[in-house]
Design a protein around this motif. Structure first.
Motif, mmCIF file in Angstrom:
data_model
loop_
_atom_site.group_PDB
_atom_site.id
_atom_site.type_symbol
_atom_site.label_atom_id
_atom_site.label_comp_id
_atom_site.label_asym_id
_atom_site.label_seq_id
_atom_site.Cartn_x
_atom_site.Cartn_y
_atom_site.Cartn_z
ATOM 1 N N ARG A 240 -53.721 -31.546 38.505
ATOM 2 C CA ARG A 240 -53.600 -32.888 39.087
ATOM 3 C C ARG A 240 -54.422 -33.892 38.296
ATOM 4 N NH1 ARG A 240 -53.557 -30.381 44.030
ATOM 5 N NH2 ARG A 240 -55.796 -30.541 44.318
ATOM 6 N N LEU A 241 -55.644 -33.517 37.946
ATOM 7 C CA LEU A 241 -56.497 -34.422 37.168
ATOM 8 C C LEU A 241 -55.909 -34.693 35.787
ATOM 9 C CD1 LEU A 241 -60.012 -33.065 38.138
ATOM 10 C CD2 LEU A 241 -58.988 -35.240 38.817
ATOM 11 N N ALA A 242 -55.303 -33.686 35.174
ATOM 12 C CA ALA A 242 -54.674 -33.883 33.860
ATOM 13 C C ALA A 242 -53.498 -34.851 33.966
ATOM 14 C CB ALA A 242 -54.214 -32.540 33.294
ATOM 15 N N TRP A 243 -52.697 -34.728 35.017
ATOM 16 C CA TRP A 243 -51.585 -35.666 35.216
ATOM 17 C C TRP A 243 -52.111 -37.075 35.441
ATOM 18 C CZ3 TRP A 243 -46.560 -35.524 34.320
ATOM 19 C CH2 TRP A 243 -45.943 -34.293 34.156
ATOM 20 N N ARG A 244 -53.204 -37.208 36.179
ATOM 21 C CA ARG A 244 -53.773 -38.538 36.411
ATOM 22 C C ARG A 244 -54.316 -39.153 35.119
ATOM 23 N NH1 ARG A 244 -55.416 -39.243 42.337
ATOM 24 N NH2 ARG A 244 -54.399 -37.446 43.274
ATOM 25 N N ARG A 245 -54.974 -38.332 34.309
ATOM 26 C CA ARG A 245 -55.477 -38.841 33.016
ATOM 27 C C ARG A 245 -54.326 -39.265 32.125
ATOM 28 N NH1 ARG A 245 -58.828 -34.276 33.349
ATOM 29 N NH2 ARG A 245 -57.431 -33.214 31.917
ATOM 30 N N THR A 246 -53.269 -38.481 32.093
ATOM 31 C CA THR A 246 -52.122 -38.821 31.260
ATOM 32 C C THR A 246 -51.451 -40.090 31.760
ATOM 33 O OG1 THR A 246 -51.814 -36.467 30.828
ATOM 34 C CG2 THR A 246 -49.989 -37.919 30.264
ATOM 35 N N THR A 247 -51.373 -40.251 33.067
ATOM 36 C CA THR A 247 -50.808 -41.476 33.638
ATOM 37 C C THR A 247 -51.658 -42.681 33.265
ATOM 38 O OG1 THR A 247 -49.886 -40.220 35.478
ATOM 39 C CG2 THR A 247 -50.079 -42.593 35.777
ATOM 40 N N LEU A 248 -52.965 -42.527 33.321
ATOM 41 C CA LEU A 248 -53.858 -43.616 32.918
ATOM 42 C C LEU A 248 -53.672 -43.958 31.441
ATOM 43 C CD1 LEU A 248 -56.155 -45.570 33.608
ATOM 44 C CD2 LEU A 248 -57.752 -43.734 33.051
ATOM 45 N N THR A 249 -53.522 -42.948 30.613
ATOM 46 C CA THR A 249 -53.302 -43.176 29.189
ATOM 47 C C THR A 249 -51.996 -43.916 28.946
ATOM 48 O OG1 THR A 249 -54.547 -41.181 28.669
ATOM 49 C CG2 THR A 249 -53.109 -42.036 26.944
ATOM 50 N N CYS A 250 -50.939 -43.514 29.649
ATOM 51 C CA CYS A 250 -49.653 -44.211 29.518
ATOM 52 C C CYS A 250 -49.763 -45.651 30.010
ATOM 53 C CB CYS A 250 -48.564 -43.475 30.280
ATOM 54 S SG CYS A 250 -47.986 -41.999 29.441
ATOM 55 N N THR B 234 -51.159 -5.336 46.444
ATOM 56 C CA THR B 234 -51.564 -4.954 45.101
ATOM 57 C C THR B 234 -52.111 -6.177 44.383
ATOM 58 O OG1 THR B 234 -49.370 -5.380 44.222
ATOM 59 C CG2 THR B 234 -49.813 -3.144 45.014
ATOM 60 N N PRO B 235 -52.958 -5.973 43.415
ATOM 61 C CA PRO B 235 -53.543 -7.125 42.717
ATOM 62 C C PRO B 235 -52.500 -8.010 42.042
ATOM 63 C CG PRO B 235 -54.742 -5.121 42.180
ATOM 64 C CD PRO B 235 -53.558 -4.716 42.993
ATOM 65 N N GLY B 236 -51.353 -7.475 41.669
ATOM 66 C CA GLY B 236 -50.346 -8.265 40.972
ATOM 67 C C GLY B 236 -49.348 -8.943 41.890
ATOM 68 N N SER B 237 -49.445 -8.742 43.191
ATOM 69 C CA SER B 237 -48.454 -9.317 44.102
ATOM 70 C C SER B 237 -48.676 -10.816 44.251
ATOM 71 C CB SER B 237 -48.510 -8.633 45.461
ATOM 72 O OG SER B 237 -49.707 -8.990 46.120
ATOM 73 N N ALA B 238 -47.611 -11.496 44.636
ATOM 74 C CA ALA B 238 -47.675 -12.954 44.773
ATOM 75 C C ALA B 238 -48.554 -13.364 45.945
ATOM 76 C CB ALA B 238 -46.274 -13.509 44.951
ATOM 77 N N ALA B 239 -48.638 -12.536 46.992
ATOM 78 C CA ALA B 239 -49.443 -12.891 48.159
ATOM 79 C C ALA B 239 -50.935 -12.856 47.845
ATOM 80 C CB ALA B 239 -49.129 -11.945 49.309
ATOM 81 N N ALA B 240 -51.346 -12.076 46.860
ATOM 82 C CA ALA B 240 -52.766 -11.960 46.516
ATOM 83 C C ALA B 240 -53.203 -13.019 45.520
ATOM 84 C CB ALA B 240 -53.042 -10.575 45.948
ATOM 85 N N ARG B 241 -52.302 -13.883 45.117
ATOM 86 C CA ARG B 241 -52.618 -14.888 44.099
ATOM 87 C C ARG B 241 -53.620 -15.902 44.638
ATOM 88 N NH1 ARG B 241 -50.863 -20.039 42.775
ATOM 89 N NH2 ARG B 241 -51.010 -20.496 40.571
ATOM 90 N N ASP B 242 -54.701 -16.091 43.917
ATOM 91 C CA ASP B 242 -55.691 -17.107 44.261
ATOM 92 C C ASP B 242 -55.660 -18.141 43.148
ATOM 93 O OD1 ASP B 242 -57.794 -18.604 45.189
ATOM 94 O OD2 ASP B 242 -59.319 -17.224 44.450
ATOM 95 N N PRO B 243 -55.105 -19.333 43.397
ATOM 96 C CA PRO B 243 -54.970 -20.312 42.325
ATOM 97 C C PRO B 243 -56.301 -20.904 41.876
ATOM 98 C CG PRO B 243 -54.306 -21.287 44.385
ATOM 99 C CD PRO B 243 -54.591 -19.827 44.660
ATOM 100 N N GLY B 244 -57.337 -20.736 42.686
ATOM 101 C CA GLY B 244 -58.632 -21.292 42.297
ATOM 102 C C GLY B 244 -58.561 -22.801 42.152
ATOM 103 N N LEU B 245 -59.129 -23.303 41.092
ATOM 104 C CA LEU B 245 -59.141 -24.746 40.857
ATOM 105 C C LEU B 245 -58.044 -25.210 39.907
ATOM 106 C CD1 LEU B 245 -62.977 -25.335 40.597
ATOM 107 C CD2 LEU B 245 -61.467 -25.846 42.508
ATOM 108 N N GLN B 246 -57.160 -24.305 39.523
ATOM 109 C CA GLN B 246 -56.112 -24.666 38.572
ATOM 110 C C GLN B 246 -55.237 -25.819 39.057
ATOM 111 O OE1 GLN B 246 -52.547 -23.882 38.762
ATOM 112 N NE2 GLN B 246 -52.262 -24.910 36.805
ATOM 113 N N PRO B 247 -54.760 -25.844 40.318
ATOM 114 C CA PRO B 247 -53.962 -26.999 40.740
ATOM 115 C C PRO B 247 -54.744 -28.315 40.677
ATOM 116 C CG PRO B 247 -53.631 -25.177 42.251
ATOM 117 C CD PRO B 247 -54.766 -24.795 41.338
ATOM 118 N N GLU B 248 -56.026 -28.272 40.999
ATOM 119 C CA GLU B 248 -56.833 -29.490 40.924
ATOM 120 C C GLU B 248 -56.992 -29.955 39.475
ATOM 121 O OE1 GLU B 248 -59.053 -32.749 42.013
ATOM 122 O OE2 GLU B 248 -57.836 -31.430 43.251
ATOM 123 N N ARG B 249 -57.207 -29.034 38.566
ATOM 124 C CA ARG B 249 -57.312 -29.396 37.142
ATOM 125 C C ARG B 249 -56.003 -29.985 36.648
ATOM 126 N NH1 ARG B 249 -59.924 -24.307 36.770
ATOM 127 N NH2 ARG B 249 -58.003 -23.463 35.911
#
Length: 106
Positions: free
Chosen positions: A19-29, A2-17
């Motif tokens: 990761r980049l946000a954590w790296r930017r925040t680390t650079l800022t710190c 079903t479209p709502g099931s966990a197996a059908a989840r497509d994270p797309g580029l969200q994990p990459e975004r």
């Protein structure tokens, strides 16, 4: 599946975004910690300046550890959610680092 099931989840580029946000925040710190140390030591090595500089370094290392664990965790095929403990540690390190920077400036 079903479209709502966990197996059908497509994270797309969200994990990459994320990761980049954590790296930017680390650079800022990193920049905040270096500027706090520079400011504290530029005015002369007072006790308060050295303590603020050392505390800034420890807080930066703490935030770096949390960020590294999160960035590494996001590399998995199915990344887990950020734990409340890690989120609290990151928030406290960031707020305390800002406070140390204020103490070093004044």
């Amino acid at each position: 599946m079903t479209p709502g099931s966990a197996a059908a989840r497509d994270p797309g580029l969200q994990p990459e975004r994320t990761r980049l946000a954590w790296r930017r925040t680390t650079l800022t710190c990193t920049v905040a910690a270096v500027l706090a140390a520079r400011t504290a030591l530029h005015r002369g090595a007072s006790t308060a300046g050295v303590v603020a500089c050392a505390l800034s370094l420890l807080l930066w290392l703490g935030f770096l550890a949390v960020a590294h664990r999160r960035i590494t965790g996001l590399a998995a095929a199915r990344p887990r959610a950020l734990s409340a403990r890690a989120a609290t540690a990151a928030a406290l390190c960031t707020a305390a680092l800002a406070l140390c920077a204020l103490v070093a400036v004044f």
